[in-house]
Design a protein around this motif. Structure first.
Motif, short mmCIF file in Angstrom:
data_model
loop_
_atom_site.label_atom_id
_atom_site.label_comp_id
_atom_site.label_asym_id
_atom_site.label_seq_id
_atom_site.Cartn_x
_atom_site.Cartn_y
_atom_site.Cartn_z
N PHE A 175 0.65 -1.28 -0.05
CA PHE A 175 -0.10 0.10 0.01
C PHE A 175 0.84 1.29 -0.02
CE2 PHE A 175 -2.35 -3.27 2.09
CZ PHE A 175 -3.52 -3.41 1.52
N ALA A 176 0.33 2.29 -0.75
CA ALA A 176 0.77 3.66 -0.60
C ALA A 176 0.53 4.30 0.61
CB ALA A 176 0.70 4.35 -1.86
N ALA A 177 -0.48 4.21 1.27
CA ALA A 177 -1.11 4.84 2.53
C ALA A 177 -2.06 4.14 3.17
CB ALA A 177 -1.34 6.31 2.18
N ALA A 178 -2.35 4.33 4.46
CA ALA A 178 -3.60 3.63 5.03
C ALA A 178 -4.19 4.65 5.99
CB ALA A 178 -2.91 2.50 5.99
N VAL A 179 -5.49 4.43 6.09
CA VAL A 179 -6.36 5.35 6.68
C VAL A 179 -7.54 4.83 7.52
CG1 VAL A 179 -7.90 7.25 6.75
CG2 VAL A 179 -6.34 7.20 5.24
N PRO A 180 -6.78 4.14 9.11
CA PRO A 180 -7.88 3.76 9.66
C PRO A 180 -8.71 4.42 10.56
CG PRO A 180 -5.65 3.54 10.82
CD PRO A 180 -5.54 4.32 9.53
N GLN A 188 2.35 8.13 -3.17
CA GLN A 188 2.68 6.71 -3.85
C GLN A 188 3.75 6.09 -3.15
OE1 GLN A 188 3.49 8.21 -7.85
NE2 GLN A 188 5.49 8.58 -7.49
N LYS A 189 3.80 4.93 -3.57
CA LYS A 189 4.75 3.80 -3.02
C LYS A 189 6.25 4.39 -3.07
CE LYS A 189 3.21 -0.35 -4.44
NZ LYS A 189 3.27 -1.72 -4.60
N LYS A 190 7.03 4.25 -2.21
CA LYS A 190 8.17 4.71 -2.32
C LYS A 190 9.18 4.04 -2.81
CE LYS A 190 7.87 7.41 2.04
NZ LYS A 190 6.56 7.22 2.39
N LEU A 217 4.29 3.63 16.86
CA LEU A 217 4.67 3.85 15.29
C LEU A 217 5.56 4.78 15.07
CD1 LEU A 217 3.72 2.45 12.53
CD2 LEU A 217 1.76 4.25 12.50
N GLU A 218 5.39 5.88 15.80
CA GLU A 218 6.29 6.91 15.75
C GLU A 218 7.63 6.65 16.32
OE1 GLU A 218 4.82 10.70 17.72
OE2 GLU A 218 4.11 11.29 15.66
N GLU A 219 7.79 5.97 17.57
CA GLU A 219 8.84 5.36 18.39
C GLU A 219 9.66 4.67 17.28
OE1 GLU A 219 9.71 2.25 21.70
OE2 GLU A 219 8.24 3.55 21.96
N LEU A 220 9.33 3.75 16.27
CA LEU A 220 9.92 2.98 15.52
C LEU A 220 10.21 3.61 14.18
CD1 LEU A 220 7.57 -0.25 15.88
CD2 LEU A 220 9.89 0.01 16.96
N GLY A 221 9.89 4.93 14.34
CA GLY A 221 10.44 5.51 13.05
C GLY A 221 9.79 5.95 11.77
N ASP A 222 8.51 5.70 12.08
CA ASP A 222 7.66 5.98 10.78
C ASP A 222 7.44 7.52 10.63
OD1 ASP A 222 5.44 6.32 9.05
OD2 ASP A 222 4.69 4.33 9.41
N SER A 223 7.97 8.00 9.52
CA SER A 223 8.18 9.50 9.26
C SER A 223 6.62 10.34 9.02
CB SER A 223 9.10 9.75 8.02
OG SER A 223 8.57 9.10 6.95
N GLU A 224 5.66 9.59 8.70
CA GLU A 224 4.53 9.97 8.51
C GLU A 224 3.38 9.68 9.21
OE1 GLU A 224 2.01 12.31 4.95
OE2 GLU A 224 3.55 11.25 4.72
N VAL A 225 3.12 10.16 10.46
CA VAL A 225 1.86 9.45 11.29
C VAL A 225 1.18 10.55 11.73
CG1 VAL A 225 1.27 8.03 13.39
CG2 VAL A 225 3.44 7.70 12.01
N LEU A 226 0.04 10.52 11.11
CA LEU A 226 -1.09 11.69 11.61
C LEU A 226 -2.07 11.11 12.34
CD1 LEU A 226 0.44 12.62 8.55
CD2 LEU A 226 -1.55 13.97 8.42
N LEU A 276 5.27 3.20 6.11
CA LEU A 276 3.82 3.58 5.52
C LEU A 276 3.42 4.85 5.87
CD1 LEU A 276 1.71 2.50 3.54
CD2 LEU A 276 0.95 1.14 5.52
N PRO A 277 2.90 5.81 5.22
CA PRO A 277 2.21 7.00 5.86
C PRO A 277 0.84 6.36 6.39
CG PRO A 277 3.10 7.26 3.48
CD PRO A 277 3.14 5.79 3.64
N VAL A 278 0.58 7.00 7.50
CA VAL A 278 -0.64 6.55 8.13
C VAL A 278 -1.42 7.98 8.77
CG1 VAL A 278 -1.61 5.30 10.20
CG2 VAL A 278 0.03 4.17 9.15
N TRP A 279 -2.69 7.75 8.29
CA TRP A 279 -3.63 8.92 9.08
C TRP A 279 -4.74 8.27 9.81
CZ3 TRP A 279 -6.40 13.64 5.86
CH2 TRP A 279 -6.45 14.81 6.75
N ALA A 280 -4.71 8.41 11.16
CA ALA A 280 -5.77 7.76 11.49
C ALA A 280 -6.73 8.60 12.77
CB ALA A 280 -5.01 6.80 13.10
N PHE A 281 -7.94 8.08 12.58
CA PHE A 281 -9.15 8.88 13.23
C PHE A 281 -9.65 8.46 14.36
CE2 PHE A 281 -8.59 10.64 8.77
CZ PHE A 281 -8.79 11.78 8.92
N ALA A 282 -10.06 9.10 15.35
CA ALA A 282 -11.04 8.81 16.30
C ALA A 282 -11.99 9.49 16.67
CB ALA A 282 -10.11 8.55 17.55
N GLY A 283 -13.17 9.30 17.11
CA GLY A 283 -14.09 10.27 17.83
C GLY A 283 -14.01 10.51 19.41
#
Length: 307
Positions: A219-224, A305-307, A267-276, A242-249
């Motif tokens: 995947f190029a990005a994931a949105v849970p 897009q995939k790196k 996820l941030e601690e392990l070095g993912d550079s794009e975590v929203l 993998l870029p991730v944008w997570a949402f909660a209510g």
């Protein structure tokens, strides 16, 4: 000589006029296809939805980004006469029911019922709740769930060792089916394999974390959406960056926001550079309505897009 010049000019004028006739340069209409397959879970025939965006048939040289959408628990079914429940929410609802011009091919399968048939909101559902595409215009959005409780910060749960990483009988049960459906769409439709996106809501949010963990390079990005990810799933996602944008209510009582932080921080601690991470503090579990209705989500996907 003059007569031949006259007819030549007449033909040029006619051809030029044709290019401006209604429909000459009009993109093809969006399509919602039912595609059959046999599930590896029970060897039974099922269908899944493939949405083809506006212009797919007329832009024959274009390769289209793809979204794999995983629905929530209430939309499970047999993949045949119950498949229409899948249209109820998410990007397929926005594209097909609300007629938004989303420039994606959307893969939307239906999760098997498994042991969930007696859950009240599934057992008591009726087809009258399935949204219909109108010939003219679009239906009004349903109101958000009532949230009488006050907005408050709450506490995050830092130790998730005693918490199960997945909900029972979720999308992990059909992992091989999902991979086969992706492969079939990529083979049979004009897809951009560098822009395969993954998203899902509630049970599908948990499924999004699972599939991202098992196949992060796909995947190029994931949105849970309104589904938290367990810290134990994060290492492969971070390794693939993998870029991730997570949402909660913020007022979600079904999947409380306090369960999100441990996994996202890991996820941030392990070095993912794009975590929203975005919390809609004023909304409950159906924060997905606002999230999937927003253009921001789709623009963010298209930027990757995939790196």
């Amino acid at each position: 000589m003059k007569q031949s010049v006259f007819f030549a000019i007449l033909i040029i004028v006619w051809l030029t006029g044709c290019s401006h006739l209604p429909g000459a340069n009009t993109p093809s209409a969006e399509q919602l296809l039912r595609v059959p397959y046999v599930s590896s879970v029970d060897q039974l025939k099922r269908d899944y939805f493939v949405y083809l965006p506006r212009g797919y048939e007329t832009q024959t040289d274009k390769k289209w980004p793809v979204i794999l959408f995983l629905h929530g628990n209430g939309e499970r079914g047999n993949g045949l006469d119950e498949l229409d429940y899948v249209i109820s929410h998410g990007p397929l609802y926005e594209a097909w029911i609300q007629k938004k011009d989303l420039p994606f091919i959307i893969i939307s399968p239906q999760l098997h019922m498994f042991t969930m048939g007696k859950v009240p909101y599934i057992a008591n559902r009726t087809r009258a709740k399935i949204p219909l595409r109108l010939a003219e215009g679009v239906p009004a959005y349903e109101p958000f769930f009532a949230t009488p409780q006050l907005m408050e910060t709450g506490e995050d749960i830092k130790d998730m060792s005693a918490v199960a990483p997945l909900l029972p009988m979720g999308w992990e049960q059909v992992e091989q089916d999902l991979l086969r459906l992706i492969g079939h769409v990529q083979k049979n439709y004009r897809t951009d394999t560098q822009r395969l996106y993954l998203t899902g809501l509630s049970y599908g949010g948990f499924g999004t974390w699972y599939m991202a963990s098992k196949h992060p390079d796909l995947f190029a990005a994931a949105v849970p959406v309104v589904g938290w990810g367990h810290p134990d799933l994060m290492a492969p996602i971070a390794k693939a960056n993998l870029p991730v944008w997570a949402f909660a209510g913020g007022r979600d009582t079904a999947v409380p926001k306090k369960f999100f932080y441990a996994g996202i921080n890991k996820l941030e601690e392990l070095g993912d550079s794009e975590v929203l991470f975005t919390v809609h503090e004023d909304l409950g579990h159906d924060a997905w309505k606002r999230i999937y209705a927003s253009k921001d989500l789709y623009d963010w996907l298209l930027a990757h897009q995939k790196k």
